[in-house]
Scaffold this active site. Structure first.
Site, PDB file in Angstrom:
ATOM      1  N   LYS A   1       8.915  -1.923   3.162  1.00  0.00           N
ATOM      2  CA  LYS A   1       9.871  -1.667   4.246  1.00  0.00           C
ATOM      3  C   LYS A   1      10.523  -2.950   4.773  1.00  0.00           C
ATOM      4  O   LYS A   1      11.689  -2.926   5.167  1.00  0.00           O
ATOM      5  CB  LYS A   1       9.192  -0.930   5.406  1.00  0.00           C
ATOM      6  CG  LYS A   1       8.618   0.428   5.041  1.00  0.00           C
ATOM      7  CD  LYS A   1       9.706   1.455   4.766  1.00  0.00           C
ATOM      8  CE  LYS A   1       9.107   2.797   4.420  1.00  0.00           C
ATOM      9  NZ  LYS A   1      10.098   3.815   4.055  1.00  0.00           N
TER      10      LYS A   1
ATOM     11  N   GLU B   1      12.797   5.454  13.438  1.00  0.00           N
ATOM     12  CA  GLU B   1      11.689   6.394  13.355  1.00  0.00           C
ATOM     13  C   GLU B   1      10.582   5.723  12.551  1.00  0.00           C
ATOM     14  O   GLU B   1      10.846   4.761  11.814  1.00  0.00           O
ATOM     15  CB  GLU B   1      12.152   7.654  12.616  1.00  0.00           C
ATOM     16  CG  GLU B   1      12.217   7.528  11.085  1.00  0.00           C
ATOM     17  CD  GLU B   1      13.343   6.636  10.562  1.00  0.00           C
ATOM     18  OE1 GLU B   1      14.179   6.180  11.360  1.00  0.00           O
ATOM     19  OE2 GLU B   1      13.360   6.385   9.347  1.00  0.00           O
TER      20      GLU B   1
ATOM     21  N   SER C   1       3.860   0.437  -3.330  1.00  0.00           N
ATOM     22  CA  SER C   1       4.776   0.248  -2.191  1.00  0.00           C
ATOM     23  C   SER C   1       4.086  -0.293  -0.943  1.00  0.00           C
ATOM     24  O   SER C   1       4.742  -0.936  -0.121  1.00  0.00           O
ATOM     25  CB  SER C   1       5.465   1.569  -1.850  1.00  0.00           C
ATOM     26  OG  SER C   1       4.488   2.601  -1.711  1.00  0.00           O
TER      27      SER C   1
HETATM   28  C1  LIG Z   1      10.523   5.673   7.657  1.00  0.00           C
HETATM   29  C2  LIG Z   1       9.405   6.641   7.504  1.00  0.00           C
HETATM   30  C3  LIG Z   1       8.493   6.299   6.376  1.00  0.00           C
HETATM   31  C4  LIG Z   1       7.466   5.390   6.419  1.00  0.00           C
HETATM   32  N1  LIG Z   1       6.774   5.011   5.293  1.00  0.00           N
HETATM   33  C5  LIG Z   1       6.989   5.452   4.116  1.00  0.00           C
HETATM   34  C6  LIG Z   1       6.310   4.880   2.961  1.00  0.00           C
HETATM   35  C7  LIG Z   1       6.661   5.304   1.669  1.00  0.00           C
HETATM   36  C8  LIG Z   1       7.662   6.397   1.440  1.00  0.00           C
HETATM   37  O1  LIG Z   1       8.924   5.987   1.871  1.00  0.00           O
HETATM   38  P1  LIG Z   1      10.088   5.769   0.800  1.00  0.00           P
HETATM   39  O2  LIG Z   1       9.706   4.604  -0.047  1.00  0.00           O
HETATM   40  O3  LIG Z   1      11.328   5.549   1.602  1.00  0.00           O
HETATM   41  O4  LIG Z   1      10.137   7.039  -0.020  1.00  0.00           O
HETATM   42  C9  LIG Z   1       6.059   4.724   0.564  1.00  0.00           C
HETATM   43  N2  LIG Z   1       5.117   3.749   0.704  1.00  0.00           N
HETATM   44  C10 LIG Z   1       4.740   3.337   1.930  1.00  0.00           C
HETATM   45  C11 LIG Z   1       3.695   2.264   2.031  1.00  0.00           C
HETATM   46  C12 LIG Z   1       5.317   3.889   3.100  1.00  0.00           C
HETATM   47  O5  LIG Z   1       4.932   3.447   4.321  1.00  0.00           O
HETATM   48  C13 LIG Z   1       7.026   4.686   7.636  1.00  0.00           C
HETATM   49  O6  LIG Z   1       7.311   5.116   8.729  1.00  0.00           O
HETATM   50  O7  LIG Z   1       6.335   3.648   7.496  1.00  0.00           O
END
Ligand SMILES: CC/C=C(/N=C/c1c(COP(=O)(O)O)cnc(C)c1O)C(=O)O
Length: 388
Positions: free
Chosen positions: A82, A104, A371
């Site tokens: 992120k 969010e 991720s």
């Molecule tokens: C924005 C809402 C999604 C969140 N996280 C999604 C997330 C995801 C899924 O989100 P995407 O990659 O956007 O599909 C995959 N791997 C980790 C470690 C994540 O935290 C968050 O709030 O942290």
């Protein structure tokens, strides 16, 4: 739309004017040498890029099939992918003279990443989070608070990610001038899906170069979990033209596709409109989003990025699923064979890759986007799944 029939922006006129401003500002800075230099320096010295590419020799040998590799986005500062788009969005907001970043969060990773980026650029930060997720992702809530962000509890609806997006959008509409909605994935009205993908595609650019440099070839398969779809588009984008590379997006089938406790949007959804964009959507007959579920708070979303909807229709990406049980098993398996505790979201991709590897020859390769790391999930996993 902006991805075939998908994407676009279905928003009130006053917000459309603001979105147009953001699009103009983004197109101006994305090739501006000063912006690129600032972002590149932060990626290197603050995030710790390039993230490692790791060969899971123990896990591959144990399964006895294809070689499994991990792109280590879990090693980024703040613990997930992120941060890649949060830094870009924060620098953009600063350039636009904004005072506050809002967003969010579900898993809390996006919230922590945005709070971190906000501190760096000197902006305030409001994070909207469903009270169910506040309870489940406590370590990340504490981190957001220590970083000085305001965590705003969301009590409406299912009190999870979709409701947090609703609340953040409402707050944004109330003041889109001094705030920038730094959306957490490749979702939302144009330009967000494009912008977030552009900030995330560094993952695949690095991974493709690292794989070729180490092994002199391309991976046969690449795999990523899909919630809104940002880490997946981050890995996939650099490989889309490489026809020899098979691409797999893994959505959560939760407790089972048949009983509705899942969030498998591309598997069971159909085109609809949510949060200002058109894409596949798990929806009722009236087009309202259905309640969804996943053991992973970050995958628990009824929509999906519009570019994924196009990639599904043109069959460039195969969208598959992984359920709660096999995902938690994969989390423990990776922890106990490679000493890496993945985020539950990422463990969905690991679960699918382990199944895929079994029937492939040892000479083939599977690259997984890891991720995020599992620090946020360890209490939840042990409390709910014991020590397995
Ligand atoms: C924005 C809402 C999604 C969140 N996280 C999604 C997330 C995801 C899924 O989100 P995407 O990659 O956007 O599909 C995959 N791997 C980790 C470690 C994540 O935290 C968050 O709030 O942290």
């Amino acid at each position: 739309g902006y991805f075939g029939d998908y994407g676009g922006s279905f928003v009130p006129p006053e917000l459309q004017a603001i979105l147009d401003e953001i699009t103009v500002a983004y197109n101006e800075i994305k090739d501006d040498p000063a912006f690129v230099a600032e972002l590149t320096t932060l990626m290197k010295d603050f995030v710790g890029r390039p993230s490692a590419l790791f060969h899971c020799k123990n896990l591959s040998d144990k399964i006895g099939g294809a070689q499994i590799y991990l792109k280590r986005e879990d090693l980024n500062h703040t613990g997930a992918h992120k941060i890649n788009h949060c830094l870009g969005e924060a620098l953009l907001a600063k350039r636009m003279g904004k005072k506050k970043l809002i967003a969010e969060t579900g898993a809390g990773q996006h919230g922590v990443a945005l709070a971190t980026a906000a501190v760096l650029v000197g902006l305030e930060c409001d994070i909207y989070m469903g009270i169910i997720d506040i309870e489940k992702e406590k370590p990340n809530v504490t981190r957001m608070k220590i970083l000085g962000a305001n965590v705003i509890p969301v009590t409406r609806g299912t009190q999870t990610l979709k409701d947090a997006v609703d609340a953040a959008f409402e707050a944004y509409l109330a003041d889109p001038v001094t705030q920038l909605y730094a959306i957490g994935s490749v979702v939302g009205p144009h330009p967000f899906p494009m912008m977030v993908r552009d900030f995330q595609k560094i993952i695949g650019i690095e991974a493709r170069a690292q794989f070729q440099e180490k092994y002199g070839t391309l991976p046969n398969h690449i795999v990523a979990c899909v919630g809104g779809g940002s880490n997946a588009m981050g890995l996939f984008t650099a490989f889309l033209e490489d026809k020899s590379v098979k691409i797999h997006g893994v959505e959560p089938s939760g407790k089972g596709l048949e009983d509705g406790k899942h969030a498998a949007t591309l598997t069971l959804g159909k085109p609809g409109t949510l949060h200002g964009f058109k894409s596949y959507l798990l929806q009722d007959d009236a087009g309202e989003p259905l309640p969804v579920y996943s053991v992973a708070s970050g995958l628990d979303y009824p929509g999906v990025g519009p570019q994924h909807s196009l990639l599904k229709d043109i069959e460039r990406v195969e969208y598959v699923t992984a359920g709660d049980e096999e995902t938690i098993d994969a989390l423990f398996e990776l922890s106990r064979t490679e000493g890496i505790i993945p985020a539950i979201e990422s463990a969905h991709a690991v679960a699918y890759a382990m199944t895929l590897a079994k029937d492939l020859p040892k000479e083939e390769s599977i690259l997984i986007n890891l991720s995020g790391r599992g620090d946020k999930d360890i209490d939840f996993v042990v409390e709910n799944y014991g020590k397995k």
